[in-house]
Design a protein around this motif. Structure first.
Motif, short mmCIF file in Angstrom:
data_model
loop_
_atom_site.label_atom_id
_atom_site.label_comp_id
_atom_site.label_asym_id
_atom_site.label_seq_id
_atom_site.Cartn_x
_atom_site.Cartn_y
_atom_site.Cartn_z
N SER A 189 41.32 41.45 54.95
CA SER A 189 42.61 40.90 54.03
C SER A 189 42.11 40.06 52.89
N ILE A 190 42.62 40.54 51.73
CA ILE A 190 42.10 39.85 50.85
C ILE A 190 43.13 39.04 50.01
N ASP A 191 42.92 37.76 49.52
CA ASP A 191 43.80 36.88 49.02
C ASP A 191 43.65 37.38 47.40
N THR A 192 44.69 38.09 46.80
CA THR A 192 44.45 38.45 45.52
C THR A 192 44.68 37.31 44.38
N THR A 193 45.27 36.06 45.06
CA THR A 193 45.33 35.07 43.97
C THR A 193 43.73 34.39 43.74
N SER A 194 42.87 34.71 44.63
CA SER A 194 41.61 34.24 44.25
C SER A 194 40.69 35.15 43.59
N LEU A 195 41.32 35.97 42.85
CA LEU A 195 40.47 36.80 41.72
C LEU A 195 39.67 35.89 40.89
N ASP A 196 38.56 36.47 40.45
CA ASP A 196 37.64 35.50 39.63
C ASP A 196 36.67 36.33 38.85
N SER A 197 37.06 36.29 37.59
CA SER A 197 36.29 37.14 36.63
C SER A 197 35.52 36.45 35.61
N ASN A 198 35.38 35.15 36.03
CA ASN A 198 34.67 33.85 35.36
C ASN A 198 35.25 33.77 33.92
N HIS A 199 36.50 33.89 33.80
CA HIS A 199 37.39 33.86 32.49
C HIS A 199 38.69 33.46 32.84
N ALA A 200 39.29 32.24 32.66
CA ALA A 200 40.34 31.76 33.16
C ALA A 200 41.60 32.38 32.49
N GLU A 201 41.61 32.71 31.27
CA GLU A 201 42.70 33.53 30.59
C GLU A 201 42.95 34.88 31.02
N ARG A 202 41.60 35.56 31.26
CA ARG A 202 41.64 37.03 31.57
C ARG A 202 42.23 36.91 33.00
N ASP A 203 41.72 36.05 33.87
CA ASP A 203 42.23 36.01 35.37
C ASP A 203 43.75 35.64 35.20
N LYS A 204 44.32 34.99 34.68
CA LYS A 204 45.72 34.72 34.58
C LYS A 204 46.31 36.00 34.17
N HIS A 205 45.84 36.82 33.48
CA HIS A 205 46.30 38.14 32.89
C HIS A 205 46.25 39.23 34.02
N LEU A 206 45.27 39.16 34.81
CA LEU A 206 44.89 40.34 35.91
C LEU A 206 45.86 39.54 37.13
N ARG A 207 46.26 38.44 37.28
CA ARG A 207 47.10 38.18 38.25
C ARG A 207 48.51 38.25 37.84
N SER A 208 48.74 38.63 36.73
CA SER A 208 50.31 38.86 36.23
C SER A 208 50.84 40.02 36.63
N GLY A 209 52.09 40.13 36.37
CA GLY A 209 52.96 41.42 36.56
C GLY A 209 52.10 42.68 36.07
N ASP A 210 51.46 42.56 34.69
CA ASP A 210 50.51 43.62 34.21
C ASP A 210 49.55 44.37 35.25
N PHE A 211 48.94 43.44 36.26
CA PHE A 211 48.18 43.94 37.13
C PHE A 211 48.53 43.80 38.36
N LEU A 212 47.74 42.61 39.15
CA LEU A 212 48.07 42.40 40.50
C LEU A 212 49.31 41.86 41.18
N GLU A 213 50.10 41.33 40.15
CA GLU A 213 51.28 40.59 40.41
C GLU A 213 51.22 39.84 41.67
N VAL A 214 50.40 38.89 41.49
CA VAL A 214 50.05 37.93 42.92
C VAL A 214 51.20 37.11 43.33
N SER A 215 52.09 36.78 42.45
CA SER A 215 53.45 36.17 42.90
C SER A 215 54.11 36.74 43.84
N LYS A 216 54.14 38.17 43.87
CA LYS A 216 55.02 38.98 44.63
C LYS A 216 53.99 39.67 45.74
N TYR A 217 52.61 39.91 45.60
CA TYR A 217 51.86 40.70 46.32
C TYR A 217 50.47 39.60 46.44
#
Length: 189
Positions: free
Chosen positions: A74-102
């Motif tokens: 089981s993976i916590d998708t909110t813990s995504l880390d690409s070593n770049h805060a702005e990119r991580d914010k985008h990858l967590r958004s609805g364009d990609f992982l949509e971590v607020s919902k998943y």
């Protein structure tokens, strides 16, 4: 009656033997001896790499009967880390992982097929961003044995590629493959 007792004794011995060979392991995330990594080509010129810092799981390993083995992660998708805060914010958004919902992704194996000494193909259900699909990928046993703290450990590694679009991600970038890599070291329970 004597034959029945002998048969029961042989059956009990066989079951005990099976129980000794098969073991449950907890993936050692506390000691950082496991990782869930990803990489994707950036504009076709280089690799963008990252990981998920928080995950947990377990596996059952039976070296005498590898086909009976299984894994669940089981993976916590909110813990995504690409070593770049702005990119991580985008990858967590609805364009990609949509971590607020998943906020969680998971993998649960359904079959393991040995392909050679210490190698096999693992099949299971990957659930990501509300989509579940069956994937199969090669795995390799890295090793197993006693650890310095009185425990017993086993480690495996496997990788596969998924398409972003298959999981409702990426919009026009949905046809880009993402390579996933799972490295696990488990402590026998």
């Amino acid at each position: 009656m004597k034959k029945l007792l002998i048969a029961m004794s042989v059956s009990a011995s066989a079951l005990a033997s099976m129980a000794v060979n098969s073991a449950d392991y907890v993936i050692d995330t506390q000691g950082a001896h496991a990782s869930v990594n990803f990489k994707v080509k950036h504009l076709g010129y280089s690799w963008l790499t990252g990981r998920f810092n928080t995950f947990e799981g377990s596996f059952e390993w039976d070296k005498e009967n590898p086909a009976a083995s299984s894994v669940a992660v089981s993976i916590d998708t909110t813990s995504l880390d690409s070593n770049h805060a702005e990119r991580d914010k985008h990858l967590r958004s609805g364009d990609f992982l949509e971590v607020s919902k998943y906020p969680t992704a998971s993998f649960k194996s359904t079959a393991y097929k040995p392909t050679g000494e210490g190698t096999g193909e693992l099949t299971g259900e990957l659930s990501l961003r509300g989509v579940t699909s069956t994937i199969t990928f090669p795995v390799e046993q890295i090793g197993e044995g006693d650890d310095p703290w009185g425990g017993y450990r086993a480690g495996f590694s496997g990788s596969t590629s998924i398409m972003l679009g298959d999981y409702g991600m990426g919009g026009p970038l949905g046809n880009i493959p993402v390579e996933l890599e799972l490295n696990v070291e488990g402590v026998r329970q």
